[in-house]
Design a protein around this motif. Structure first.
Motif, PDB file in Angstrom:
ATOM      1  N   THR A 132       6.739 -28.882 -33.681  1.00 57.99           N
ATOM      2  CA  THR A 132       7.291 -30.173 -33.277  1.00 57.99           C
ATOM      3  C   THR A 132       7.421 -30.197 -31.760  1.00 57.99           C
ATOM      4  OG1 THR A 132       8.557 -30.281 -35.331  1.00 57.99           O
ATOM      5  CG2 THR A 132       9.216 -31.772 -33.559  1.00 57.99           C
ATOM      6  N   SER A 133       7.047 -31.306 -31.134  1.00 52.30           N
ATOM      7  CA  SER A 133       7.144 -31.394 -29.683  1.00 52.30           C
ATOM      8  C   SER A 133       8.598 -31.316 -29.239  1.00 52.30           C
ATOM      9  CB  SER A 133       6.530 -32.706 -29.185  1.00 52.30           C
ATOM     10  OG  SER A 133       7.360 -33.807 -29.512  1.00 52.30           O
ATOM     11  N   ARG A 179       3.811 -39.349 -39.607  1.00 51.01           N
ATOM     12  CA  ARG A 179       3.012 -40.115 -38.643  1.00 51.01           C
ATOM     13  C   ARG A 179       1.748 -39.373 -38.230  1.00 51.01           C
ATOM     14  NH1 ARG A 179       8.158 -40.994 -36.126  1.00 51.01           N
ATOM     15  NH2 ARG A 179       7.626 -39.364 -34.624  1.00 51.01           N
ATOM     16  N   GLY A 180       1.580 -38.158 -38.703  1.00 46.06           N
ATOM     17  CA  GLY A 180       0.407 -37.378 -38.336  1.00 46.06           C
ATOM     18  C   GLY A 180       0.541 -36.649 -37.022  1.00 46.06           C
ATOM     19  N   GLN A 181       1.760 -36.548 -36.498  1.00 52.16           N
ATOM     20  CA  GLN A 181       1.989 -35.836 -35.239  1.00 52.16           C
ATOM     21  C   GLN A 181       2.254 -34.354 -35.464  1.00 52.16           C
ATOM     22  OE1 GLN A 181       5.285 -38.223 -33.853  1.00 52.16           O
ATOM     23  NE2 GLN A 181       3.948 -39.564 -32.658  1.00 52.16           N
ATOM     24  N   LYS A 182       2.361 -33.969 -36.701  1.00 53.76           N
ATOM     25  CA  LYS A 182       2.637 -32.576 -37.077  1.00 53.76           C
ATOM     26  C   LYS A 182       1.830 -32.329 -38.341  1.00 53.76           C
ATOM     27  CE  LYS A 182       6.716 -29.727 -38.230  1.00 53.76           C
ATOM     28  NZ  LYS A 182       6.814 -28.886 -37.020  1.00 53.76           N
ATOM     29  N   THR A 183       0.752 -31.569 -38.235  1.00 54.34           N
ATOM     30  CA  THR A 183      -0.186 -31.424 -39.344  1.00 54.34           C
ATOM     31  C   THR A 183      -0.464 -29.949 -39.646  1.00 54.34           C
ATOM     32  OG1 THR A 183      -2.060 -31.553 -37.811  1.00 54.34           O
ATOM     33  CG2 THR A 183      -1.316 -33.619 -38.820  1.00 54.34           C
ATOM     34  N   PRO A 184      -0.971 -29.652 -40.848  1.00 55.94           N
ATOM     35  CA  PRO A 184      -1.298 -28.262 -41.181  1.00 55.94           C
ATOM     36  C   PRO A 184      -2.480 -27.755 -40.355  1.00 55.94           C
ATOM     37  CG  PRO A 184      -1.108 -29.612 -43.159  1.00 55.94           C
ATOM     38  CD  PRO A 184      -1.152 -30.550 -41.995  1.00 55.94           C
ATOM     39  N   TYR A 185      -2.507 -26.461 -40.131  1.00 55.23           N
ATOM     40  CA  TYR A 185      -3.670 -25.846 -39.501  1.00 55.23           C
ATOM     41  C   TYR A 185      -4.820 -25.815 -40.505  1.00 55.23           C
ATOM     42  CZ  TYR A 185      -0.684 -24.380 -35.638  1.00 55.23           C
ATOM     43  OH  TYR A 185       0.162 -24.378 -34.556  1.00 55.23           O
ATOM     44  N   ASP A 212       6.132 -17.745 -41.569  1.00 53.47           N
ATOM     45  CA  ASP A 212       6.895 -18.763 -40.868  1.00 53.47           C
ATOM     46  C   ASP A 212       6.187 -20.100 -41.102  1.00 53.47           C
ATOM     47  OD1 ASP A 212       8.693 -20.008 -39.148  1.00 53.47           O
ATOM     48  OD2 ASP A 212       7.600 -19.426 -37.348  1.00 53.47           O
ATOM     49  N   LYS A 213       6.882 -21.202 -40.876  1.00 56.93           N
ATOM     50  CA  LYS A 213       6.265 -22.519 -41.093  1.00 56.93           C
ATOM     51  C   LYS A 213       5.687 -23.099 -39.805  1.00 56.93           C
ATOM     52  CE  LYS A 213       8.899 -26.167 -41.656  1.00 56.93           C
ATOM     53  NZ  LYS A 213       8.474 -27.105 -40.566  1.00 56.93           N
ATOM     54  N   ASP A 214       6.559 -23.411 -38.852  1.00 51.29           N
ATOM     55  CA  ASP A 214       6.117 -24.066 -37.617  1.00 51.29           C
ATOM     56  C   ASP A 214       5.330 -23.099 -36.741  1.00 51.29           C
ATOM     57  OD1 ASP A 214       7.568 -26.709 -37.877  1.00 51.29           O
ATOM     58  OD2 ASP A 214       9.237 -25.312 -38.057  1.00 51.29           O
ATOM     59  N   GLY A 215       4.128 -23.506 -36.363  1.00 49.79           N
ATOM     60  CA  GLY A 215       3.289 -22.658 -35.535  1.00 49.79           C
ATOM     61  C   GLY A 215       2.457 -21.672 -36.323  1.00 49.79           C
ATOM     62  N   VAL A 216       2.641 -21.650 -37.643  1.00 53.21           N
ATOM     63  CA  VAL A 216       1.860 -20.757 -38.507  1.00 53.21           C
ATOM     64  C   VAL A 216       1.137 -21.565 -39.583  1.00 53.21           C
ATOM     65  CG1 VAL A 216       1.950 -18.827 -40.139  1.00 53.21           C
ATOM     66  CG2 VAL A 216       3.381 -18.801 -38.090  1.00 53.21           C
ATOM     67  N   LEU A 217       1.899 -22.353 -40.338  1.00 56.89           N
ATOM     68  CA  LEU A 217       1.312 -23.200 -41.377  1.00 56.89           C
ATOM     69  C   LEU A 217       1.026 -24.608 -40.866  1.00 56.89           C
ATOM     70  CD1 LEU A 217       3.618 -22.186 -44.363  1.00 56.89           C
ATOM     71  CD2 LEU A 217       1.295 -21.379 -43.899  1.00 56.89           C
ATOM     72  N   VAL A 218       1.953 -25.142 -40.106  1.00 51.39           N
ATOM     73  CA  VAL A 218       1.800 -26.483 -39.531  1.00 51.39           C
ATOM     74  C   VAL A 218       2.092 -26.415 -38.039  1.00 51.39           C
ATOM     75  CG1 VAL A 218       2.459 -27.610 -41.688  1.00 51.39           C
ATOM     76  CG2 VAL A 218       4.208 -27.126 -39.967  1.00 51.39           C
TER      77      VAL A 218
END
Length: 227
Positions: free
Chosen positions: A17-18, A87-93, A8-14
């Motif tokens: 989103t709020s 904007r840097g509000q969502k970044t890779p782990y 998965d992407k969100d919460g796994v790789l990056v």
């Protein structure tokens, strides 16, 4: 052990989103469609997790064409998430680099928009690490294909020509999608999932992506010439 690892992407790789960003995007979608003061409950419904029946009922309430409204909503939501990443509000782990040590083909399957998946992976220089990356097309039909449906996961497995695969996610819907596709799963306990109590049973529970190397095997990696 596995010839393909799909994530998965969100919460796994990056990072995720709020909700405020998604709510604002949903509000903007209503305004763009000509609804200046939508009910906040309807905005929240449209922001996350809406199903076709609920979407149809909401659109009927405001006299909107569901197909056109959902196209606008997905377009605005994609733009908002891409902007958040830039904007840097969502970044890779930090552990994403561990993926290069996996001895398996790699893919991404997300319930997010295809546009968002491609743009975010590209922005962070991650696109080249994956042979396939699937998200939703901007259509109402795609809402019924989201996880836990195995629709996009099975497309990825076919594209990877996978015989044995594992899907890594941070939601129960990810684990159920893997079950529905007949493959193994790993539930990753990112900080936002540390205390989550599951009602389903993943094959593995992992703390981070480094654990996948132990599960899947380590590939030889050329780290460049020694200094």
């Amino acid at each position: 052990m596995y010839d393909a690892v799909v994530l998965d992407k969100d919460g796994v790789l990056v990072g995720r989103t709020s909700f405020d960003t998604l709510r604002e995007a949903a509000w903007d979608a209503f305004v763009s469609a000509g609804v200046e003061d939508p009910d906040l409950a309807h905005v929240d419904d449209v922001a996350v997790g809406v199903d076709p029946a609920t979407l149809s009922a909401i659109c009927e309430r405001y006299g909107l064409d569901p197909t056109e409204f959902w196209r606008i909503r997905d377009e605005v939501a994609a733009a908002a998430q891409i902007a958040a990443a830039r904007r840097g509000q969502k970044t890779p782990y930090e552990d994403v680099d561990a993926l290069r040590y996996l001895d398996a083909s790699l893919g991404v399957v997300s319930s997010n928009q295809q546009e968002t998946v491609e743009a975010v992976l590209d922005h962070f220089g991650l696109s080249g690490r994956f042979e396939v990356a699937y998200g939703r097309e901007p259509s109402i039909a795609s809402l019924s294909r989201k996880k836990p449906s195995p629709y996009y996961l099975e497309r990825a497995l076919d594209a990877l020509d996978a015989e044995t695969a594992i899907f890594v996610g941070d939601n129960e819907s990810d684990i159920r999608a893997a079950d529905n596709a007949g493959i193994d799963s790993a539930f990753i306990r990112r900080p936002h999932r540390r205390s989550t109590e599951l009602t389903c049973h993943p094959t593995y529970e992992i703390d981070d992506l480094h654990d996948l190397v132990s599960i899947c095997g380590r590939a030889p990696v050329d780290d460049g010439p020694e200094e």
